[in-house]
Scaffold this active site. Sequence first.
Site, PDB file in Angstrom:
ATOM      1  CE  LYS A  94      -3.382   2.833   0.504  1.00 32.37           C
ATOM      2  NZ  LYS A  94      -4.281   3.105  -0.608  1.00 32.37           N
TER       3      LYS A  94
ATOM      4  CB  CYS B 118      -3.761   8.570  -0.078  1.00 30.20           C
ATOM      5  SG  CYS B 118      -5.217   7.868   0.692  1.00 30.20           S
TER       6      CYS B 118
END
Length: 408
Positions: free
Chosen positions: A208, A262
């Site tokens: 991720k 993010c």
Amino acid sequence: MTKTIENMKACFMGLGYIGLPTAIIAAMNGIDVTGVDINPAVVDKTNAGELHIIEPGLGEMLKKVIADGSLHATTTPEVSDAYFIVVPTPFKGNHEPDISFVEAATRAVVPFLKEGDLFVIESTSPVGTTEKMAELIFRLRPELAGKIYIAYCPERVLPGNVIYELVHNDRVIGGVDEASTDKAKAFYSRFVKGELHATNARTAEMCKLTENSSRDVQIAFANELSFICDHAGINVWELIRLANKHPRVNILQPGCGVGGHCIAVDPYFITSAYPAEAKLIADARRINNYKADWCAEKIINAILRFEIEHNRKPVVALMGIAFKPDIDDLRESPAKYIISKVMVGGNNSRILVVEPNVKEHQVFKLTPYEEAYREADIVAFLTAHTPFRSLEWDDSKVILDFCGIFKR
Ligand SMILES: NC(=O)c1ccc[n+]([C@@H]2O[C@H](COP(=O)([O-])OP(=O)(O)OC[C@H]3O[C@@H](n4cnc5c(N)ncnc54)[C@H](O)[C@@H]3O)[C@@H](O)[C@H]2O)c1
């Protein structure tokens, strides 16, 4: 009796942009879901069948699962067969990841865990977090060692397209052991049509972080080209368009920096843990942060130059606050940072702030984009919102096109 997915209960800790849609999709697929959030307003709204987040199409689904009882929300966990941690993982002032929310949510479910349960972390987390939470669980409940399943499964959906992507994206699932990976895969296979890729927890965590760091590095390359081209008198948009004609080159577009919670956050989870190794990733963060300062300086210089040349202060339009086109999300937005800097350094010029996707802002008074463009002497495009593309180039204005509206 072994639980089948049909009669299993799942508890989602965190009902935000990711946790709520996932809880709803699980409930739509025959799972009895408890949605837990420490914010009572979120719980009340959810139980009333009202979305507290903006996500197209999700409102009707929430109403359905609340009405048929397959999802209910509460502020404390309930006995379940599977627990999912979907809470925020921000960074602290020094760019160190803050996993205190993950730990708090884990501690909250520990008393409810029983033999055979599944515990999954979905929150974007630094490498080793799943192992740390496993240690915490077994420290508090030593009798469960080897008797529950623990895994990490990151989320990679795009807000705005969450319903489709939650189902169709491939997912990476990494357990602390193979049995945990298999157990988590069995859960997700209930509603995910994309492929489920098995690995270990540390690789899944790093995967991720790698995805978002990869985007950050690629954007930094485009932003670096924009500095070079500005110096060299080359149109960066034309340059990138031409370079991308090469069959194996695909350069992204420059902008006024990188924002959101993010791409602008996750690379720090790598750089803070591996500072000696993560050189390129750290440089990309620096370049993308510097781009916002560079843009602010360009605008301020244009203001000062205008004043000298025209003997009056200019009207300045700053177009866009959101961190990317056509959304209303202002978190970690470089445009917001630039606007604040220009307001301080803009020599008391009249500044018109534009954000067509937001009705009002706590700090900035907003002006409709056509009006701001018409009135301004200096126009800086900070976010490439689609409506801005309907504006026509005007030679009488100083136009600073940081995000390629006119590509001139
Ligand atoms: N939003 C995205 O696009 C996106 C995409 C991929 C991954 N992620 C990751 O997913 C995680 C969640 O992100 P989000 O955007 O849904 O966050 P969010 O801020 O929208 O929602 C998090 C929710 O968790 C609740 N919460 C906090 N502590 C809690 C606790 N101890 N128990 C129960 N609830 C608690 C908060 O009240 C909030 O409602 C983060 O790690 C994020 O990095 C987000």
